[in-house]
Motif scaffolding. Sequence first.
Motif, short mmCIF file in Angstrom:
data_model
loop_
_atom_site.label_atom_id
_atom_site.label_comp_id
_atom_site.label_asym_id
_atom_site.label_seq_id
_atom_site.Cartn_x
_atom_site.Cartn_y
_atom_site.Cartn_z
N PHE A 152 1.01 -1.22 -0.67
CA PHE A 152 0.27 -0.75 -1.77
C PHE A 152 -1.17 -0.78 -1.58
O PHE A 152 -1.69 -1.72 -1.01
N VAL A 153 -1.93 0.18 -2.22
CA VAL A 153 -3.42 0.31 -1.98
C VAL A 153 -4.38 -0.12 -3.18
O VAL A 153 -5.28 0.11 -2.97
N PHE A 199 4.38 -9.17 1.96
CA PHE A 199 3.06 -9.78 2.92
C PHE A 199 1.74 -9.25 2.14
O PHE A 199 1.52 -8.43 1.72
N THR A 200 1.04 -10.57 1.64
CA THR A 200 -0.59 -10.09 0.98
C THR A 200 -1.38 -11.26 1.43
O THR A 200 -0.98 -12.12 2.19
N SER A 201 -2.52 -11.46 0.72
CA SER A 201 -3.64 -12.47 1.16
C SER A 201 -4.09 -12.84 -0.48
O SER A 201 -4.01 -12.22 -1.35
N ASP A 202 -4.67 -14.18 -0.14
CA ASP A 202 -5.07 -14.77 -1.62
C ASP A 202 -6.23 -14.13 -1.96
O ASP A 202 -6.80 -14.38 -3.26
N MET A 234 -1.29 -5.66 0.46
CA MET A 234 0.24 -5.94 -0.04
C MET A 234 1.08 -4.94 0.49
O MET A 234 1.05 -3.94 0.21
N ILE A 235 2.33 -5.33 1.55
CA ILE A 235 3.05 -4.67 1.90
C ILE A 235 4.66 -5.42 1.67
O ILE A 235 4.61 -6.54 1.56
N ALA A 284 10.87 3.70 3.28
CA ALA A 284 10.10 3.39 4.52
C ALA A 284 8.86 4.03 4.61
O ALA A 284 8.90 5.38 4.41
N GLY A 285 7.74 3.70 4.86
CA GLY A 285 6.53 4.35 5.04
C GLY A 285 5.84 4.80 3.89
O GLY A 285 5.06 5.56 4.01
N SER A 286 6.43 4.35 2.81
CA SER A 286 5.79 4.83 1.45
C SER A 286 4.38 4.16 1.07
O SER A 286 4.12 3.11 1.71
N VAL A 287 3.80 5.10 0.26
CA VAL A 287 2.35 4.22 -0.12
C VAL A 287 2.59 4.26 -1.64
O VAL A 287 2.99 5.34 -2.46
N ARG A 288 2.05 3.11 -2.28
CA ARG A 288 2.08 2.90 -3.80
C ARG A 288 0.47 2.87 -4.15
O ARG A 288 -0.12 1.87 -3.93
N PRO A 289 -0.01 3.74 -5.21
CA PRO A 289 -1.11 3.82 -5.59
C PRO A 289 -1.39 3.14 -6.92
O PRO A 289 -2.68 2.67 -7.44
N GLU A 290 -0.37 2.42 -7.54
CA GLU A 290 -0.55 1.88 -8.62
C GLU A 290 -1.22 0.53 -8.85
O GLU A 290 -1.18 -0.19 -7.73
N LEU A 291 -1.91 0.26 -9.93
CA LEU A 291 -2.50 -1.10 -9.89
C LEU A 291 -1.45 -2.12 -10.07
O LEU A 291 -0.38 -1.96 -10.71
#
Length: 490
Positions: free
Chosen positions: A65-66, A299-302, A339-340, A349-356
């Motif tokens: 997720f980007v 997996f993400t970060s605070d 965020m993965i 697999a290997g996809s990219v999600r541009p949504e908010l």
Amino acid sequence: MLASCGAEAAPESQSEANQSQNRTRPNIVFILADDMGLGDISAYNPDSKVPTPRLSQLATEGARFVDAHSPSAVCTPTRYGILTGRYCWRVLKSGVLGGNSVCMLDEGQLTMASLLRDAGYTTGAIGKWHLGLGAGDSTDYEQPLQPGPIEFGFDSYFGIPASLDMAPYCFVRDHAPTAAFGGTIDGSKQARQGGGGFWRAGKIADDFAHDQVQPRFVQESVTWLRARGVESAAGNAAPFFLYLALAAPHTPWLPSDRFRGTSQAGPYGDFTSMVDAGVGEVLDALDANGLADNTIVVFTSDNGAHWTGGDVAKYGHFANGSVRGQKADIHEGGHRVPMIVRWPEVIDAGSVRPELFGLNDWVGTFAGLLELELPEGSAEDSFDQSSLLAAALPNGEAVVHPPRTELVHHSFRGMFALRSGNWKLIEGLGSGGFTQPASREPAEGESNFQLYDLAADPRESVNLAAQMPERVEELSARLEEMRLAGRTRQ
């Protein structure tokens, strides 16, 4: 999204029906790093000076997720938002809790853990809590530490009360420290001078060592997952939810000998590389125990990395990628996070999600995924984004009608921003956090807002507020409406 087992579907007892449903429900491992930027991970930043082979592997096996954001640019409020689905600024106006702060959750408040435990999940929390322990005016470590994680949906807990640089220093299991406080430790202020670490002076338990916290959390997680594997092999396992809240790479930066010098970003980079390896050990434990195929791994970060302009200049490493700001700031570097999400045979697999996506959306998303009803008055700011866990469209193209188009951001000092489509309105001037100036008064004739078009200006370099006063007025009114409404989820 998952079919439920009604009584009419098969002539089996309610207990057998529940067991059948449980076997179809995915396990969940939610890993939350502490102060890690998306630019640290090579899957996001090919020029990263930090080796992150396991997180990059996770990205190739799942979705990256980007445009994901933490509910706050600092830790306590983000943890509150993730676990409750509610913006923390509704109760905590700025700052974070300390090691002696009492529990900030309301009695009976729904959390991600209680939602899943009520649905038949075995739930465990390992790592940094930082939402307060106990009641009264201050935490009494001589008394049972309740309310705490156990009272809010977790069957078991092992971790530390707050950040790794906040006293008192101890491990807690369920309701009590694992050892007595045998003394005190002097403060250390070596965070950026050779990696000696930064922590505050205070009480320390006999079994506590700062450099053993990250390895201990990983060890405890592997042991916990091994127990779930044994249950699964016996054929009587409930689905499980593991909330692993790492205390790294937050200060103190204390990489073990194996990781010293493994990055080109100093002690911070080495410690971040150690985080990557720890995530790898958790993934390996899922594989070794036959649990990976039916487990969602998040997996993400605070918040963003605590990585100053001086650090960028010294190491040439962009821990927060190409965006502006750092941890605590209202700008994108404060809250745009990696965020993965991996879910074998479901997520492409290997996809990219541009949504908010807001990390406070995970309560609503898991509820939607498992077809669970959220009680009235709970998860007030959590949107069901379960549709985004399906295969991504070609080239990462956004879905036609994404469920979230607006998100409220909040800084360490309490500065607000509203993201609405590609627009971002910041209520004030300055960073609202660690980057100077944190705040400033407007010059004569200058707007007291910042307005950015993130599609054209992702670095937030051109303030359009003075040129577009009508847009400022519209977004400012919308932000105020969201604050006063008490909820944003319809």
